[in-house]
Design a protein around this motif. Structure first.
Motif, mmCIF file in Angstrom:
data_model
loop_
_atom_site.group_PDB
_atom_site.id
_atom_site.type_symbol
_atom_site.label_atom_id
_atom_site.label_comp_id
_atom_site.label_asym_id
_atom_site.label_seq_id
_atom_site.Cartn_x
_atom_site.Cartn_y
_atom_site.Cartn_z
ATOM 1 N N ARG A 218 0.746 -1.122 -0.034
ATOM 2 C CA ARG A 218 -0.016 0.069 0.164
ATOM 3 C C ARG A 218 0.941 1.328 0.057
ATOM 4 N N GLN A 219 2.115 1.131 0.527
ATOM 5 C CA GLN A 219 2.966 2.448 0.721
ATOM 6 C C GLN A 219 3.927 2.523 -0.526
ATOM 7 N N ILE A 220 3.908 1.577 -1.759
ATOM 8 C CA ILE A 220 4.952 1.626 -2.457
ATOM 9 C C ILE A 220 4.184 2.068 -3.892
ATOM 10 N N ARG A 221 4.847 2.477 -4.992
ATOM 11 C CA ARG A 221 4.329 2.985 -6.203
ATOM 12 C C ARG A 221 3.951 1.698 -7.195
ATOM 13 N N GLU A 222 3.162 2.098 -7.943
ATOM 14 C CA GLU A 222 2.959 1.048 -8.943
ATOM 15 C C GLU A 222 3.963 0.505 -9.919
ATOM 16 N N SER A 223 5.228 1.385 -9.997
ATOM 17 C CA SER A 223 6.180 0.965 -10.606
ATOM 18 C C SER A 223 7.325 0.146 -9.984
ATOM 19 N N ASP A 224 7.130 0.109 -8.708
ATOM 20 C CA ASP A 224 8.055 -0.681 -7.951
ATOM 21 C C ASP A 224 7.801 -2.025 -7.689
ATOM 22 N N SER A 225 8.731 -2.976 -7.288
ATOM 23 C CA SER A 225 8.634 -4.196 -7.594
ATOM 24 C C SER A 225 8.967 -4.636 -6.029
ATOM 25 N N PHE A 226 8.130 -5.631 -5.666
ATOM 26 C CA PHE A 226 8.215 -5.916 -4.159
ATOM 27 C C PHE A 226 7.820 -7.605 -3.985
ATOM 28 N N GLY A 227 8.737 -8.256 -3.185
ATOM 29 C CA GLY A 227 8.233 -9.701 -3.035
ATOM 30 C C GLY A 227 9.073 -10.384 -1.900
ATOM 31 N N ARG A 228 8.659 -11.532 -1.514
ATOM 32 C CA ARG A 228 9.209 -12.220 -0.397
ATOM 33 C C ARG A 228 10.652 -13.000 -0.773
ATOM 34 N N TYR A 229 11.530 -12.322 -0.237
ATOM 35 C CA TYR A 229 12.955 -13.131 -0.406
ATOM 36 C C TYR A 229 13.234 -14.186 0.315
ATOM 37 N N GLY A 230 12.558 -14.734 1.342
ATOM 38 C CA GLY A 230 12.845 -15.944 2.056
ATOM 39 C C GLY A 230 12.415 -15.702 3.342
ATOM 40 N N GLY A 231 11.588 -16.428 3.899
ATOM 41 C CA GLY A 231 11.135 -16.595 5.538
ATOM 42 C C GLY A 231 10.475 -15.315 5.608
ATOM 43 N N GLU A 232 11.247 -14.644 6.680
ATOM 44 C CA GLU A 232 10.606 -13.212 6.994
ATOM 45 C C GLU A 232 11.131 -11.921 6.363
#
Length: 840
Positions: free
Chosen positions: A283-297
């Motif tokens: 919810r805080q990042i822009r549409e052009s940003d990429s966010f994902g789970r890198y491992g565990g927490e």
């Protein structure tokens, strides 16, 4: 509010498709060709239902009452077809009933309306045209011949002087007009119905591909990108940055004290925290940003076209919002996050950027957590200056966790990462691989090149090994001539072995040190969590034991830790020598595992499996001798023997009056690369007399991705011989829809790991959706599907419901000798004969 026309149209289409599906048998719904034929039968009846009564009314108004009754009678006969389809499951029976009614209707009308001059004579073409859609070319040609014969007979009666029967229609011009317009309308309506059902098929295929793609790029728990896809997105941004000269930053986010949350509140609460954390960040990042789970927490965030200061401001905003997270079911639970940020630098790898972000994160956690730290920040104690590693003071290098010579991580950082990796593996139920690499005879290198030359060799070994790893893997210098590689998120122990083999391949050729050629060989020991130890110290100790064993085998050797030592070097040599004797003698033999058709329960094929009965050592498992055969190159000769023996056995079964089963034979990587493979297969077919369509060559998915262009040419040549090609262990490699569309394959074999999950998860779970999507996709690509390692009745039922074609596994039979297979086939033949021809 009124709905758009497209939405309304889509709703009616879905209702229509759902209605006609009721008439179609379940087996036909899972076969693309059969489903299309069945849908067209129902479409044809719908066309008759729309047009038949209207024409009956027209004839009645024109005064030809008997024609009206005849049309209604034929329509009634046509309406039986869908119900026959549902009751009997026979598309052929339903199709022929409909076509007979169509043919009789227009033949009768043509005869009673004046013969070859009748307005309905052109309608006789509808039977062969509709037959093309319902049954294909053969059916169309048959009904074309029937229509031509009918016109010929009617004309022959006229030539013979047989008077045409009278009819009461006075306005023949009007009837001609109605017949012409009706013919155009009926053809157009039927084609539209056919196009409608065909389009829906493509929509389902697109949905299946979308599900598979989503499963491939999304983390199952949080819905964010998974690590593999995220790294790919970052690589794409790196290429874009190189073209445009822009910049981007990477943020590594770690939930503070997450293990304590799991231990205190349970894993269910931990899952809730991960989901809410991911949702809050997104919810805080822009549409052009990429966010994902890198491992565990741990999560990774890419910020394109963002400076380090802008990235820090966004990260601070994320940190503030995370600290405000509240959980209604856990009112006393508070969550914080530590964030490390690094800006991408030109000419560095993604792994280096992630590594610098990880170092910043490490400092953020070391200085009290719940902080944002940028790599190169000067106002934090102990933070590294953003200069090359080699130019930093030793104290500052140690604070950054880097080795002073190679720039790799040092022991302290490696231990910390290993601890976190084990925690993530416990959480995600994955494996962690630890490899200890030792440079063989390093003292001789120092003696030959001096200490400076020795240092250059170590730097080269570290850099070369780093280049052979994934971006998410970790390498550290452990001691003088030793390096440690940490591999996370492994599915099988063999994955670590493949990485080790890839590393060894990088050192096959010499490199230059002080203008002289230098050869380097390695000994690699592997320990895999949880099998090789439950904590970091045990894992490191076991990797060291495995490395010592590897050194005892010789240079460039790999050993995986086992509680019992593997074959000693002298036994290994005995096995190598024994393989040559086994091939020339009678020690090698084949067993055959039946492949069962899930619809009928009949054995329709077998897979040939190689066995070795050693005169002294007894039965030797394939896992022990097949790698040796690959290593020595003997796998080509052994593979040729397996192919000839299996083909000859298939011909022996056929000669004994048994069914012509297909026999599946596995091809190794070396065989597939052999330029003589196609000629060898052709010679085997000629020598044994096997029908090429009964030979199925299996190639594992991981082999195919190594050199797809070369393999495409080889497999195309094999298929030109009539041989079937199977893609084995589908889903265990880097599953690519691209190569699946391009490769000339006939069969897709779903790996047993996916089949086993069917019993472990409830129906409707992601495991079920994945398997069902793969089956549906394969069918729409005209591939048959075989499930491996089927062991329970529940798995059989699930696979049958999903439309899987065949299966093999211990539920049906273990691999058997050829005589036992013959006995099973004889029993099957007797059972079919006793049930009678209808059952057959």
């Amino acid at each position: 509010m009124a709905k758009p026309l497209g939405v309304l149209g889509s709703g009616w289409v879905d209702r229509y498709i759902g209605a006609i599906q009721w008439f179609i048998p379940l087996d036909a719904q899972h076969d693309t060709a059969q489903l299309t034929r069945a849908q067209n039968v129902v479409n044809a009846v719908v066309m008759a239902a729309l047009s038949g009564p209207l024409y009956a009314l027209a004839y009645f108004q024109l005064g030809f009452h008997s024609a009206a009754y005849e049309i209604l009678a034929c329509c009634t006969f046509m309406f039986i077809a869908p119900f026959l389809l549902r009751a009997t499951g026979s598309i052929v029976l339903a199709r022929e009933v409909f076509l007979c009614a169509v043919f009789f209707n227009f033949t009768w009308l043509t005869y009673y309306l004046g013969g070859v001059n009748a307005p309905t004579v052109g309608w006789l073409i509808t039977a062969p045209v509709v037959a093309m859609f319902l049954g294909g070319v053969g059916t169309a040609l048959f009904w074309l011949a029937m229509s031509c014969a009918a016109v010929g007979v009617i004309y022959g009666l006229h030539v013979a002087g047989v008077p045409a029967p009278p009819h009461p229609v006075k306005d023949m011009q009007l009837l001609y007009l109605l017949c012409d317009i009706g013919l155009y309308v009926v053809v157009v309506v039927f084609v539209l119905l056919f196009e409608l059902t065909k389009t829906q098929g493509f929509i389902k295929l697109e949905q299946a591909l979308k599900i598979i793609n989503e499963l491939a790029i999304r983390d199952e728990l949080t819905g964010s990108h998974n690590r593999r896809h995220l790294i790919k997105l970052i690589e794409n941004e790196k290429e874009r940055t190189a073209r445009l000269g822009s910049l981007f930053c990477l943020c590594l986010l770690d939930i503070d004290y997450f293990k304590r949350i799991n231990d205190t509140y349970g894993h269910s609460a931990g899952d809730t925290v991960l989901r809410e954390f991911a949702a809050t960040v997104q919810r805080q990042i822009r549409e052009s940003d990429s966010f994902g789970r890198y491992g565990g927490e741990e999560f990774l965030l890419m910020l394109p076209e963002t400076s380090i200061d802008e990235a820090r401001a966004l990260a601070e905003r994320v940190r503030t919002q995370i600290s405000k997270l509240a959980f209604s079911s856990l009112p006393d639970l508070s969550v914080t996050v530590s964030i490390g940020i690094a800006e991408f630098r030109t000419n560095e790898s993604i792994a280096q950027t992630v590594g610098r972000a990880d170092e910043a994160l490490y400092l953020a956690k070391s200085n009290g957590r719940d902080q944002v730290v940028c790599y190169g920040q000067q106002d934090m104690p102990g933070l590294p200056d953003p200069r090359p590693i080699s130019s930093l003071p030793p104290a500052l290098i140690d604070a950054a966790g880097c080795d002073t010579l190679t720039g790799l991580l040092n022991r302290r950082m490696l231990r910390d990462r290993l601890r976190h990796a084990i925690e993530r593996a416990v959480r995600n139920r994955n494996m962690v691989g630890l490899m200890l690499l030792n440079v063989n005879k390093f003292k001789e290198v120092n003696d030959a090149f001096g200490y400076e030359g020795g240092d250059a060799v170590l730097v080269h070994v570290g850099a070369t090994t780093r280049a052979a790893l994934r971006d998410c893997d970790t390498i550290a210098r452990w001691s003088g001539d030793e390096f440690v590689v940490l591999l996370e998120d492994l599915s099988h122990e063999s994955d670590a072995v493949q990485v080790a083999e890839k590393i060894l391949d990088c050192f096959r050729l010499p490199f230059t040190v002080q203008d002289r050629a230098c050869f380097v060989t390695l000994s690699i020991g592997i320990a895999v969590y949880p099998n090789g130890g439950a904590d970091e110290d045990t894992l490191l100790s076991h990797a060291d034991i495995a490395m010592t064993r590897a050194k005892s085998w010789g240079e460039n050797m790999i050993q995986v830790y086992a509680s019992e030592p593997q074959s000693a070097p002298n036994e290994r040599l005995d096995l190598k020598n024994g393989l040559r004797e086994a091939l020339g003698g009678s020690q090698l033999f084949l067993e055959y595992q039946p492949q069962v058709d899930l619809a009928s329960g009949a054995i329709v094929g077998v897979e040939a499996l190689l066995r070795w009965q050693h005169p002294d050592l007894g039965r030797i498992e394939p896992g022990r001798f097949i790698p040796l055969a690959e290593e020595t190159g003997m796998i080509v000769a052994i593979g040729g023997w397996v192919l000839r023996t299996a083909c000859a056995q298939q011909r022996a079964w056929v000669a004994a009056g048994l069914p012509a089963l297909k026999v599946a034979v596995n091809l190794s990587a070396r065989q597939l690369k052999d330029p003589c493979l196609v000629a060898s297969v052709l010679g085997t077919i000629a020598d044994t007399g096997i029908d090429p369509h009964c030979l199925d060559l299996e190639v594992t998915e991981s082999i195919l991705i190594e050199d797809p262009a070369a393999h495409l040419a080889t497999m195309t040549s094999l298929r030109a011989l009539g041989v079937k090609i199977s893609i084995d262990d589908f889903g265990t490699g880097y599953s690519s829809l691209n190569y699946l569309c391009e490769l000339p394959a006939d069969v897709l074999k779903i790996d047993g790991s996916f089949v086993r999950r069917l019993a472990q998860h409830a129906s409707g779970s992601r495991s079920h959706v994945l398997v069902e999507s793969v089956i549906d996709m394969a069918h729409r690509l005209n591939l048959r599907v075989i499930a491996e390692a089927v062991e329970t009745a529940d798995q059989v039922q699930e696979l049958r419901t999903m439309g899987c074609d065949e299966a093999q596994g211990f539920y049906f039979n273990r691999p058997l000798h050829a005589d036992r297979i013959a006995a099973l086939l004889e029993q099957q033949q007797a059972r079919i004969k006793a049930q009678g021809p209808l059952a057959a």
